[in-house]
Scaffold this motif. Structure first.
Motif, PDB file in Angstrom:
ATOM      1  N   ARG A 111      -9.061  -3.468   3.466  1.00 18.68           N
ATOM      2  CA  ARG A 111     -10.399  -4.062   3.518  1.00 18.68           C
ATOM      3  C   ARG A 111     -11.422  -3.227   2.753  1.00 18.68           C
ATOM      4  NH1 ARG A 111      -8.423  -5.343   8.723  1.00 18.68           N
ATOM      5  NH2 ARG A 111      -9.252  -3.412   9.614  1.00 18.68           N
ATOM      6  N   ALA A 112     -11.196  -1.920   2.694  1.00 16.58           N
ATOM      7  CA  ALA A 112     -12.152  -1.029   2.043  1.00 16.58           C
ATOM      8  C   ALA A 112     -11.978  -0.972   0.528  1.00 16.58           C
ATOM      9  CB  ALA A 112     -12.028   0.377   2.625  1.00 16.58           C
ATOM     10  N   CYS A 113     -10.747  -1.127   0.048  1.00 19.64           N
ATOM     11  CA  CYS A 113     -10.465  -0.956  -1.377  1.00 19.64           C
ATOM     12  C   CYS A 113     -10.980  -2.136  -2.194  1.00 19.64           C
ATOM     13  CB  CYS A 113      -8.965  -0.801  -1.600  1.00 19.64           C
ATOM     14  SG  CYS A 113      -8.518  -0.694  -3.354  1.00 19.64           S
ATOM     15  N   PRO A 114     -11.840  -1.900  -3.183  1.00 18.22           N
ATOM     16  CA  PRO A 114     -12.357  -3.000  -4.003  1.00 18.22           C
ATOM     17  C   PRO A 114     -11.360  -3.499  -5.039  1.00 18.22           C
ATOM     18  CG  PRO A 114     -13.257  -0.933  -4.787  1.00 18.22           C
ATOM     19  CD  PRO A 114     -12.455  -0.607  -3.541  1.00 18.22           C
ATOM     20  N   TYR A 115     -10.212  -2.809  -5.173  1.00 17.56           N
ATOM     21  CA  TYR A 115      -9.196  -3.185  -6.160  1.00 17.56           C
ATOM     22  C   TYR A 115      -7.970  -3.854  -5.532  1.00 17.56           C
ATOM     23  CZ  TYR A 115     -11.950  -0.181  -9.229  1.00 17.56           C
ATOM     24  OH  TYR A 115     -12.976   0.383  -9.964  1.00 17.56           O
ATOM     25  N   ASP A 116      -7.999  -4.080  -4.226  1.00 23.04           N
ATOM     26  CA  ASP A 116      -6.860  -4.708  -3.526  1.00 23.04           C
ATOM     27  C   ASP A 116      -5.562  -3.920  -3.699  1.00 23.04           C
ATOM     28  OD1 ASP A 116      -8.463  -6.858  -2.650  1.00 23.04           O
ATOM     29  OD2 ASP A 116      -8.158  -7.917  -4.545  1.00 23.04           O
ATOM     30  N   ALA A 117      -5.671  -2.605  -3.791  1.00 19.59           N
ATOM     31  CA  ALA A 117      -4.472  -1.796  -4.016  1.00 19.59           C
ATOM     32  C   ALA A 117      -3.580  -1.675  -2.778  1.00 19.59           C
ATOM     33  CB  ALA A 117      -4.855  -0.412  -4.532  1.00 19.59           C
ATOM     34  N   PRO A 118      -4.108  -1.275  -1.601  1.00 17.54           N
ATOM     35  CA  PRO A 118      -3.231  -1.201  -0.421  1.00 17.54           C
ATOM     36  C   PRO A 118      -2.848  -2.604   0.064  1.00 17.54           C
ATOM     37  CG  PRO A 118      -5.229   0.129  -0.149  1.00 17.54           C
ATOM     38  CD  PRO A 118      -5.462  -0.786  -1.303  1.00 17.54           C
ATOM     39  N   GLN A 119      -1.559  -2.785   0.338  1.00 16.80           N
ATOM     40  CA  GLN A 119      -1.057  -4.091   0.775  1.00 16.80           C
ATOM     41  C   GLN A 119      -0.085  -3.897   1.933  1.00 16.80           C
ATOM     42  OE1 GLN A 119       0.310  -6.317  -2.752  1.00 16.80           O
ATOM     43  NE2 GLN A 119      -1.103  -5.057  -3.946  1.00 16.80           N
ATOM     44  N   ILE A 120      -0.173  -4.772   2.912  1.00 18.31           N
ATOM     45  CA  ILE A 120       0.626  -4.636   4.125  1.00 18.31           C
ATOM     46  C   ILE A 120       2.052  -5.123   3.921  1.00 18.31           C
ATOM     47  CG2 ILE A 120      -0.137  -6.896   5.004  1.00 18.31           C
ATOM     48  CD1 ILE A 120       0.522  -3.832   7.214  1.00 18.31           C
ATOM     49  N   ASP A 121       3.012  -4.334   4.377  1.00 19.59           N
ATOM     50  CA  ASP A 121       4.398  -4.775   4.471  1.00 19.59           C
ATOM     51  C   ASP A 121       4.541  -5.360   5.869  1.00 19.59           C
ATOM     52  OD1 ASP A 121       7.158  -4.954   5.044  1.00 19.59           O
ATOM     53  OD2 ASP A 121       7.618  -3.391   3.568  1.00 19.59           O
ATOM     54  N   LYS A 122       4.570  -6.670   5.958  1.00 19.10           N
ATOM     55  CA  LYS A 122       4.549  -7.338   7.258  1.00 19.10           C
ATOM     56  C   LYS A 122       5.823  -7.088   8.067  1.00 19.10           C
ATOM     57  CE  LYS A 122       1.385 -10.955   5.718  1.00 19.10           C
ATOM     58  NZ  LYS A 122       1.165 -12.411   5.496  1.00 19.10           N
ATOM     59  N   THR A 123       6.915  -6.780   7.394  1.00 24.08           N
ATOM     60  CA  THR A 123       8.163  -6.518   8.104  1.00 24.08           C
ATOM     61  C   THR A 123       8.142  -5.134   8.749  1.00 24.08           C
ATOM     62  OG1 THR A 123       9.408  -7.929   6.580  1.00 24.08           O
ATOM     63  CG2 THR A 123      10.668  -6.332   7.885  1.00 24.08           C
ATOM     64  N   ARG A 124       7.740  -4.127   7.983  1.00 28.43           N
ATOM     65  CA  ARG A 124       7.703  -2.759   8.505  1.00 28.43           C
ATOM     66  C   ARG A 124       6.394  -2.437   9.206  1.00 28.43           C
ATOM     67  NH1 ARG A 124       8.105   1.559   4.951  1.00 28.43           N
ATOM     68  NH2 ARG A 124       7.122   0.382   3.259  1.00 28.43           N
ATOM     69  N   LYS A 125       5.378  -3.307   9.013  1.00 30.14           N
ATOM     70  CA  LYS A 125       4.056  -3.139   9.624  1.00 30.14           C
ATOM     71  C   LYS A 125       3.392  -1.822   9.209  1.00 30.14           C
ATOM     72  CE  LYS A 125       4.891  -6.108  13.626  1.00 30.14           C
ATOM     73  NZ  LYS A 125       6.145  -6.669  13.101  1.00 30.14           N
ATOM     74  N   VAL A 126       3.521  -1.504   7.916  1.00 24.70           N
ATOM     75  CA  VAL A 126       2.849  -0.348   7.339  1.00 24.70           C
ATOM     76  C   VAL A 126       2.233  -0.763   6.005  1.00 24.70           C
ATOM     77  CG1 VAL A 126       4.345   1.352   8.448  1.00 24.70           C
ATOM     78  CG2 VAL A 126       4.944   0.465   6.179  1.00 24.70           C
ATOM     79  N   MET A 127       1.241   0.017   5.573  1.00 23.08           N
ATOM     80  CA  MET A 127       0.614  -0.259   4.296  1.00 23.08           C
ATOM     81  C   MET A 127       1.453   0.308   3.155  1.00 23.08           C
ATOM     82  SD  MET A 127      -1.812  -1.977   5.436  1.00 23.08           S
ATOM     83  CE  MET A 127      -2.581  -2.356   3.854  1.00 23.08           C
ATOM     84  N   THR A 128       1.374  -0.338   2.007  1.00 22.91           N
ATOM     85  CA  THR A 128       2.070   0.117   0.804  1.00 22.91           C
ATOM     86  C   THR A 128       1.096   0.068  -0.359  1.00 22.91           C
ATOM     87  OG1 THR A 128       2.816  -2.059   0.035  1.00 22.91           O
ATOM     88  CG2 THR A 128       4.176  -0.956   1.695  1.00 22.91           C
ATOM     89  N   LYS A 129       1.402   0.787  -1.430  1.00 21.51           N
ATOM     90  CA  LYS A 129       0.557   0.758  -2.614  1.00 21.51           C
ATOM     91  C   LYS A 129       1.242   1.492  -3.759  1.00 21.51           C
ATOM     92  CE  LYS A 129      -2.833   3.603  -3.025  1.00 21.51           C
ATOM     93  NZ  LYS A 129      -2.104   4.471  -3.995  1.00 21.51           N
ATOM     94  N   CYS A 130       0.681   1.347  -4.952  1.00 21.30           N
ATOM     95  CA  CYS A 130       1.132   2.097  -6.123  1.00 21.30           C
ATOM     96  C   CYS A 130       1.120   3.591  -5.806  1.00 21.30           C
ATOM     97  CB  CYS A 130       0.209   1.799  -7.302  1.00 21.30           C
ATOM     98  SG  CYS A 130       0.262   3.011  -8.640  1.00 21.30           S
ATOM     99  N   ASP A 131       2.224   4.261  -6.091  1.00 23.62           N
ATOM    100  CA  ASP A 131       2.324   5.704  -5.824  1.00 23.62           C
ATOM    101  C   ASP A 131       2.317   6.520  -7.107  1.00 23.62           C
ATOM    102  OD1 ASP A 131       4.824   5.201  -6.855  1.00 23.62           O
ATOM    103  OD2 ASP A 131       5.886   5.454  -4.949  1.00 23.62           O
ATOM    104  N   GLY A 132       1.969   5.863  -8.232  1.00 26.87           N
ATOM    105  CA  GLY A 132       1.935   6.581  -9.501  1.00 26.87           C
ATOM    106  C   GLY A 132       3.316   6.947 -10.021  1.00 26.87           C
ATOM    107  N   CYS A 133       4.360   6.321  -9.452  1.00 23.59           N
ATOM    108  CA  CYS A 133       5.747   6.655  -9.825  1.00 23.59           C
ATOM    109  C   CYS A 133       5.945   8.169  -9.805  1.00 23.59           C
ATOM    110  CB  CYS A 133       6.085   6.086 -11.200  1.00 23.59           C
ATOM    111  SG  CYS A 133       6.326   4.294 -11.252  1.00 23.59           S
ATOM    112  N   PHE A 134       5.532   8.796  -8.695  1.00 29.76           N
ATOM    113  CA  PHE A 134       5.530  10.256  -8.612  1.00 29.76           C
ATOM    114  C   PHE A 134       6.896  10.881  -8.838  1.00 29.76           C
ATOM    115  CE2 PHE A 134       6.686   8.842  -4.455  1.00 29.76           C
ATOM    116  CZ  PHE A 134       7.486   9.822  -3.902  1.00 29.76           C
ATOM    117  N   GLU A 135       7.972  10.174  -8.433  1.00 33.01           N
ATOM    118  CA  GLU A 135       9.290  10.750  -8.631  1.00 33.01           C
ATOM    119  C   GLU A 135       9.681  10.725 -10.108  1.00 33.01           C
ATOM    120  OE1 GLU A 135       8.681   7.653  -7.884  1.00 33.01           O
ATOM    121  OE2 GLU A 135      10.458   6.567  -7.223  1.00 33.01           O
TER     122      GLU A 135
END
Length: 211
Positions: A111-135
């Protein structure tokens, strides 16, 4: 890496054709569920066709594409909104990540992000988002979206390096994106020649399909 390192993206909107290859490649990397798209491509367009008295036609129609993901902002609204500290900014590279073991799925960050980056995984009930491909970053590779773009419209690196490489790039103050003053996104852009300013009502988002 020092604590002063900040990674971010560069997007050349003048090259983007709206093919969504970056969006699909990003999704395939983590086999994300339908409805979750860490990178999205928006088409913004508008204008009118008007007929003159003599039967001729005038038009001011325009359209352009913008590829957008998480901008790993310097003042991330998602981090400030998270009540449990799950959303956090990594010291070593400035990437904004979700600590899944802490996340309660309240969606305050979304709700806070103006870019709609965080998105809910309804199955796991946790938020997800771009991680910058850190690995991939740890292996000296670019994010998947960068390598997949057939037009080479996306780049990634430290903000210092991107500013040096693209000296004419500007802050992302183009519709349909919000003003960069809200979160100080680590995103540089080259505007499409049709670009309208953030907050413009000249056009609308014409096409954003979920995959």
């Amino acid at each position: 890496m020092s604590n002063n390192v900040q990674y971010g993206f560069y997007v050349d909107s003048s090259k983007c054709t709206g093919c969504k290859t970056c969006q699909v490649a990003c999704k395939d990397r983590k086999d994300l569920p339908v409805g979750i798209n860490w990178r999205r491509v928006y088409e913004y367009g508008g204008g009118l066709w008007t007929e003159n008295a003599d039967g001729t036609i005038n038009q001011n129609v325009f359209a352009y594409y913008t590829s957008i993901g998480c901008n790993h902002c310097s003042e991330p609204a998602c981090v400030k909104a998270c009540p449990v500290g799950a959303m956090h900014k990594r010291k070593q590279d400035g990437l904004v990540h979700v600590a899944s073991e802490l996340c309660i799925g309240c969606e305050s960050c979304a709700r806070a992000c103006p870019y709609d980056a965080p998105q809910i995984d309804k199955t796991r009930k946790v938020m997800t988002k771009c991680d910058g491909c850190f690995e991939r970053l740890a292996e000296g590779k670019n994010p998947t979206c960068v390598e997949s773009c057939p037009m080479r419209a996306i780049d990634f690196g430290t903000m210092d390096a991107l500013k040096e490489k693209y000296p004419n790039a500007v802050k992302p103050n183009f519709a349909p994106l919000p003003s960069s003053s809200i979160t100080s996104p680590n995103l540089l852009m080259k505007a499409n020649r049709h670009a309208r300013a953030s907050g413009s009502i000249d056009g609308v988002v014409l096409n954003h399909s979920e995959v």
